[in-house]
Design an enzyme around this catalytic site. Structure first.
Site, PDB file in Angstrom:
ATOM      1  N   ARG A 102       1.115  -0.976  -0.283  1.00  0.00           N
ATOM      2  CA  ARG A 102       0.065   0.008   0.168  1.00  0.00           C
ATOM      3  C   ARG A 102       1.419   1.582   0.055  1.00  0.00           C
ATOM      4  NH1 ARG A 102      -4.810   1.532   3.692  1.00  0.00           N
ATOM      5  NH2 ARG A 102      -6.084  -0.748   2.210  1.00  0.00           N
ATOM      6  N   HIS A 130      -7.465   0.108  -5.545  1.00  0.00           N
ATOM      7  CA  HIS A 130      -7.460  -0.557  -4.369  1.00  0.00           C
ATOM      8  C   HIS A 130      -8.399  -2.182  -5.183  1.00  0.00           C
ATOM      9  CE1 HIS A 130      -7.666  -2.299  -0.725  1.00  0.00           C
ATOM     10  NE2 HIS A 130      -8.274  -1.403   0.463  1.00  0.00           N
TER      11      HIS A 130
HETATM   12  C1  NCD Z   1      -9.776   1.352   2.486  1.00  0.00           C
HETATM   13  C2  NCD Z   1      -8.960   2.701   2.066  1.00  0.00           C
HETATM   14  O1  NCD Z   1      -7.586   2.289   2.616  1.00  0.00           O
HETATM   15  O2  NCD Z   1      -8.754   2.966   0.875  1.00  0.00           O
HETATM   16  N1  NCD Z   1     -10.170   1.023   3.408  1.00  0.00           N
HETATM   17  C3  NCD Z   1      -9.957  -0.295   3.373  1.00  0.00           C
HETATM   18  O3  NCD Z   1      -9.227  -0.832   2.816  1.00  0.00           O
HETATM   19  N2  NCD Z   1     -10.676  -1.197   3.881  1.00  0.00           N
HETATM   20  C4  NCD Z   1     -11.317   3.007   2.322  1.00  0.00           C
HETATM   21  C5  NCD Z   1     -10.899   3.826   2.935  1.00  0.00           C
HETATM   22  O4  NCD Z   1      -9.401   3.870   3.739  1.00  0.00           O
HETATM   23  O5  NCD Z   1     -11.637   5.124   3.704  1.00  0.00           O
END
Ligand code: NCD
Length: 300
Positions: A102, A130
């Site tokens: 990430r 994502h």
């Molecule tokens: C999301 C992200 O990181 O994009 N979270 C996740 O992975 N469940 C949503 C968010 O942060 O709002």
């Protein structure tokens, strides 16, 4: 080698295979308990995460693999010493059989893949995509609704910076007769590239201005958090879209509410006990879909 970079790389049959495998792993976990026994998987997170990182790490461990991890790579890895992402990847691919990453830059997953000799799995790239979140979103819809064709979905909230929304649109576009309603926070509209993406694939997209404009017979309401970390946020409070019991009273018992979580105020906690609240179920499904994905990528 199969990187997971964008939802554009999946076909409908890829998803069907993955969903079947996730169901199979859920039903027979012991059968898969050693499937990654000779693998080391790295989780390299430059941005905060609870669900994504822990569900990936749980998936690795439950498949018998080993995990090496840095959860705050922006400050705690050599990035703070000025190392480029490509250099970091060229080091980590010597230690691990796959890298789950990430990162705050939209192009980070592609950059990492270009430098890596092991699979890169995009666990969130800036405000871009994502993909594994969208896989678990669609998997949740499939489990709760039986299928994805002929569904109507409202996407709510921060449609500009919400990477889960961007990936979800790409996966929904694989299915037949899907209708999408967009209710954005007024200053955070869906970028034109996604509007065009849907138009090119025959998805009917309708932007609306308020919750009251949504048709009552929706299958899915997908609410999102405002991505406050990505922009200056003055004056936003007035634009908030909040789902609560009163707003949901007009929707039938089979309109599911999804949210990638974490939430702020956009879903009132009073709604959590409503059978239509699917968001905690959704986050649990994420572990099984990630198990299926890792099994597919790392075993023959
Ligand atoms: C999301 C992200 O990181 O994009 N979270 C996740 O992975 N469940 C949503 C968010 O942060 O709002």
């Amino acid at each position: 080698m199969r990187h997971i970079l964008s939802c554009e790389q999946f076909s409908q049959s890829d998803l069907a295979g993955l969903f079947d495998l996730a169901d199979e792993i859920r039903a027979n976990p012991r059968h898969y308990a050693d499937s990654l026994s000779d693998k080391v998987v790295a989780t390299l997170f430059y941005e905060p995460s609870t669900r994504t990182r822990l569900s990936f790490e749980a998936a690795i461990v439950r498949l018998g693999g080993k995990n090496i991890s840095t959860e705050n790579a922006r400050e705690m890895s050599s990035a703070i010493k000025g190392e480029s992402l490509a250099d970091t990847i060229r080091v980590v691919h010597g230690y691990a059989d796959a890298i789950i990453m990430r990162h705050q830059d939209n192009n980070s997953a592609n950059e990492a893949a270009a430098a890596s000799r092991v699979p890169i799995i995009n666990a969130g790239a800036g405000s871009g995509e994502h993909p594994t979140q969208a896989l678990l979103d669609i998997y949740t819809i499939k489990r709760r609704k039986g299928g994805i064709d002929n569904i109507s979905v409202a996407i709510l909230g921060d449609l500009l910076y919400g990477r889960t929304i961007h990936s979800l649109i790409k996966l929904l576009s694989l299915y037949k007769n899907v209708e999408i309603f967009g209710l954005s926070i007024p200053s955070l509209p869906l970028p034109a590239e996604y509007v065009n993406y849907m138009a090119d694939r025959g998805i009917i997209y309708q932007p609306v201005k308020s919750l009251a404009d949504l048709p009552p017979n929706l299958d899915i309401i997908y609410q999102t958090r405002t991505q406050l970390e990505r922009f200056a946020t003055q004056g936003l409070a007035a634009e908030e879209i909040i789902l609560n019991n009163a707003e949901m009273a007009r929707f039938p018992p089979d309109t599911l509410v999804l949210h990638p979580l974490p939430r702020n105020r956009e879903i009132a906690p009073e709604f959590d006990t409503d059978p239509r609240a699917a968001y905690f179920d959704q986050s649990e499904n994420g572990m099984y879909i990630r198990m299926a994905l890792l099994h597919k990528i790392l075993t023959k």
